[in-house]
Design an enzyme around this catalytic site. Structure first.
Site, PDB file in Angstrom:
ATOM      1  N   ASP A 151       0.805  -1.074   0.341  1.00 35.72           N
ATOM      2  CA  ASP A 151      -0.195  -0.441   0.142  1.00 35.72           C
ATOM      3  C   ASP A 151       1.077   1.514  -0.193  1.00 35.72           C
ATOM      4  OD1 ASP A 151      -2.053   1.350  -0.132  1.00 35.72           O
ATOM      5  OD2 ASP A 151      -2.345   1.494   1.544  1.00 35.72           O
ATOM      6  N   GLY A 175      -0.356   5.179  -4.729  1.00 38.57           N
ATOM      7  CA  GLY A 175      -1.175   6.874  -4.549  1.00 38.57           C
ATOM      8  C   GLY A 175      -0.635   8.202  -3.770  1.00 38.57           C
ATOM      9  N   ARG A 176      -0.185   7.516  -2.313  1.00 34.40           N
ATOM     10  CA  ARG A 176      -0.058   8.970  -2.065  1.00 34.40           C
ATOM     11  C   ARG A 176       1.848   9.107  -2.538  1.00 34.40           C
ATOM     12  NH1 ARG A 176      -0.808   5.532   3.537  1.00 34.40           N
ATOM     13  NH2 ARG A 176      -1.440   4.651   2.465  1.00 34.40           N
ATOM     14  N   HIS A 196       2.146   3.017  -8.902  1.00 30.39           N
ATOM     15  CA  HIS A 196       1.994   1.162  -9.301  1.00 30.39           C
ATOM     16  C   HIS A 196       2.822   1.309 -10.330  1.00 30.39           C
ATOM     17  CE1 HIS A 196      -1.654   2.277  -7.496  1.00 30.39           C
ATOM     18  NE2 HIS A 196      -2.851   2.362  -8.595  1.00 30.39           N
ATOM     19  N   SER A 256      -7.330  -5.559  -5.046  1.00 32.00           N
ATOM     20  CA  SER A 256      -8.300  -5.950  -4.422  1.00 32.00           C
ATOM     21  C   SER A 256     -10.278  -6.074  -4.939  1.00 32.00           C
ATOM     22  CB  SER A 256      -8.255  -5.254  -2.931  1.00 32.00           C
ATOM     23  OG  SER A 256      -8.943  -4.343  -3.143  1.00 32.00           O
ATOM     24  N   GLU A 283     -12.445  -4.945  -3.841  1.00 36.77           N
ATOM     25  CA  GLU A 283     -12.842  -3.105  -3.267  1.00 36.77           C
ATOM     26  C   GLU A 283     -12.086  -2.771  -4.456  1.00 36.77           C
ATOM     27  OE1 GLU A 283     -11.708  -5.319  -1.217  1.00 36.77           O
ATOM     28  OE2 GLU A 283     -14.028  -5.379  -0.857  1.00 36.77           O
ATOM     29  N   ARG A 341     -11.921   2.145  -8.094  1.00 32.63           N
ATOM     30  CA  ARG A 341     -11.240   3.630  -8.388  1.00 32.63           C
ATOM     31  C   ARG A 341     -11.075   3.996  -9.800  1.00 32.63           C
ATOM     32  NH1 ARG A 341      -5.674   2.925  -5.624  1.00 32.63           N
ATOM     33  NH2 ARG A 341      -6.494   1.750  -3.619  1.00 32.63           N
ATOM     34  N   LEU A 352      11.020 -20.870  -5.194  1.00 29.89           N
ATOM     35  CA  LEU A 352       9.838 -19.707  -4.682  1.00 29.89           C
ATOM     36  C   LEU A 352       9.083 -19.333  -5.366  1.00 29.89           C
ATOM     37  CD1 LEU A 352       9.328 -17.265  -2.923  1.00 29.89           C
ATOM     38  CD2 LEU A 352       9.536 -15.862  -4.644  1.00 29.89           C
ATOM     39  N   ARG A 409      -4.477  -1.923   9.066  1.00 35.10           N
ATOM     40  CA  ARG A 409      -5.877  -3.091   9.033  1.00 35.10           C
ATOM     41  C   ARG A 409      -5.374  -3.993   7.471  1.00 35.10           C
ATOM     42  NH1 ARG A 409      -7.886   2.232   7.273  1.00 35.10           N
ATOM     43  NH2 ARG A 409      -7.269   2.846   4.828  1.00 35.10           N
ATOM     44  N   SER A 456      -7.911  -4.596   4.924  1.00 38.39           N
ATOM     45  CA  SER A 456      -8.133  -4.379   4.299  1.00 38.39           C
ATOM     46  C   SER A 456      -8.864  -5.823   3.224  1.00 38.39           C
ATOM     47  CB  SER A 456      -7.315  -3.750   2.981  1.00 38.39           C
ATOM     48  OG  SER A 456      -7.279  -2.675   3.875  1.00 38.39           O
TER      49      SER A 456
HETATM   50  C1  IPE Z   1      -5.444  -3.252   0.263  1.00 38.31           C
HETATM   51  O1  IPE Z   1      -4.662  -1.086  -0.313  1.00 38.31           O
HETATM   52  C2  IPE Z   1      -4.837  -3.760  -1.419  1.00 38.31           C
HETATM   53  C3  IPE Z   1      -4.157  -3.624  -2.233  1.00 38.31           C
HETATM   54  C4  IPE Z   1      -2.647  -3.161  -1.754  1.00 38.31           C
HETATM   55  C5  IPE Z   1      -3.979  -4.402  -3.487  1.00 38.31           C
HETATM   56  P1  IPE Z   1      -6.286  -0.334  -0.535  1.00 38.31           P
HETATM   57  O2  IPE Z   1      -5.642   1.269  -0.389  1.00 38.31           O
HETATM   58  O3  IPE Z   1      -7.229  -0.884  -1.772  1.00 38.31           O
HETATM   59  O4  IPE Z   1      -6.871  -0.389   0.752  1.00 38.31           O
HETATM   60  P2  IPE Z   1      -7.792   0.530   1.776  1.00 38.31           P
HETATM   61  O5  IPE Z   1      -9.024   1.070   0.594  1.00 38.31           O
HETATM   62  O6  IPE Z   1      -7.291   1.594   2.235  1.00 38.31           O
HETATM   63  O7  IPE Z   1      -8.236  -0.261   2.578  1.00 38.31           O
HETATM   64  C1  IPE Z   2      -2.141   0.254  -3.238  1.00 41.26           C
HETATM   65  O1  IPE Z   2      -1.971   1.572  -3.228  1.00 41.26           O
HETATM   66  C2  IPE Z   2      -2.056   0.117  -4.426  1.00 41.26           C
HETATM   67  C3  IPE Z   2      -3.526  -1.077  -5.458  1.00 41.26           C
HETATM   68  C4  IPE Z   2      -4.537  -0.922  -4.294  1.00 41.26           C
HETATM   69  C5  IPE Z   2      -3.529  -0.970  -6.530  1.00 41.26           C
HETATM   70  P1  IPE Z   2      -2.918   2.270  -3.432  1.00 41.26           P
HETATM   71  O2  IPE Z   2      -3.270   2.992  -4.543  1.00 41.26           O
HETATM   72  O3  IPE Z   2      -3.528   2.674  -2.740  1.00 41.26           O
HETATM   73  O4  IPE Z   2      -2.014   3.830  -2.398  1.00 41.26           O
HETATM   74  P2  IPE Z   2      -2.567   4.962  -1.421  1.00 41.26           P
HETATM   75  O5  IPE Z   2      -3.309   4.392  -0.162  1.00 41.26           O
HETATM   76  O6  IPE Z   2      -3.533   5.491  -2.176  1.00 41.26           O
HETATM   77  O7  IPE Z   2      -0.786   5.618  -1.182  1.00 41.26           O
HETATM   78 MG    MG Z   3      -4.580   1.960  -0.393  1.00 38.50          MG
END
Ligand code: IPE
Ligand code: IPE
Ligand code: MG
Length: 260
Positions: free
Chosen positions: A21, A24-25, A38, A66, A68, A72, A133, A195, A197
């Protein structure tokens, strides 16, 4: 019935899972588009896979997308799909060299025929009976859905008299789950959130869970080594402590009643 899955030994670190995770940030902090985050994240996967091979880890299970994440923006999802195709093309030759077997699991049907075909070929190209692996990639995966779907499969088997209710146990459940590994020893989540997720709910019943502040694109081999060392040291220390307490407990010269 699924394939027999890797064994678990709660005293060793063989099966690691990562919630990657923070892409995005990272992109936002660097004033870049999210797809760049990504993309950088895919490069980190390559490093961590190499390190898993070096460290003799048996399985690495990564959360790439995921159930969820379908909520996006379409542009981000399209970017991720393109990256999946590119990552497979770029990395499969090196995975073959490293004897890494690649498995994908989740609702992969939703990703469309281009990705399905790519995944099928990558699976065949990296298939080995004795890999160094196993790299398991969760795509369109959700732990709750997996539990519900597995339950439906088992109910149907009972209805069709293929199995009896009394035969349903943890092993049978694991064999019918989409997840290619039964037990995870360590879960690492980067990005600072504490968490799960909806990742691997059934398989992490006894896993150690580590939440790491660093964003996934900044995560390094050294961070990974430090996380697995922490887990090994914790396990080792607890085991030593149990032996130590046991020695005192049964040393009747010190504790004549066998207690302390
Ligand atoms: C968890 O990250 C899913 C993946 C890393 C693929 P998310 O960013 O989607 O999870 P939430 O929304 O913060 O719970
Ligand atoms: C996790 O990074 C990658 C995926 C869910 C595909 P995020 O895109 O959720 O990054 P943040 O949490 O917004 O920084
Ligand atoms: Mg995230």
């Amino acid at each position: 019935m699924g394939q027999p899955k890797s064994n678990n030994n709660q005293n060793s670190l063989k099966n690691v899972a990562i919630i990657m995770d923070g892409n995005g940030r990272w992109a936002k902090n660097n004033k870049l588009k999210i797809t760049k985050g990504h993309e950088k994240g895919v490069g980190v996967v390559k490093d961590i896979v190499e390190e898993c091979v070096t460290q003799n880890i048996n399985t690495l299970t990564i959360y790439a997308f995921s159930s969820e994440n379908w909520s996006r923006p379409k542009s981000e999802i399209d970017g991720i799909k393109t990256l999946i195709i590119k990552a497979i093309s770029d990395q499969v030759p090196e995975l073959i060299d490293q004897r890494v077997k690649l498995n994908f699991f989740g609702d992969i049907e939703n990703f469309g025929s281009k990705i399905i075909n790519k995944i099928d070929k990558a699976h065949k190209d990296t298939f080995l009976s004795n890999p160094s692996l196993e790299l398991n990639v969760a795509l369109g995966y959700g732990g709750r859905n997996d539990i519900i779907n597995t339950s439906k499969i088992l109910v149907k088997k009972v209805q069709d008299r293929e199995i009896k209710i009394k035969d349903i146990n943890e092993d049978i459940f694991s064999q019918h789950s989409l997840v290619p590994i039964d037990n995870i020893d360590l879960v690492i989540r980067t990005g600072g959130d504490r968490r799960l997720s909806n990742f691997l709910l059934f398989q992490i019943a006894y896993a150690e869970i580590m939440f790491i502040e660093k964003l996934w694109p900044d995560f390094t081999k050294e961070d990974f080594i430090s996380a697995i060392l922490t887990k090994v040291i914790t396990t080792y220390t607890i085991r030593k402590l149990i032996i130590f307490i046991g020695a005192f407990k049964y040393d009747t010269r010190i504790f004549p009643n066998g207690s302390f």
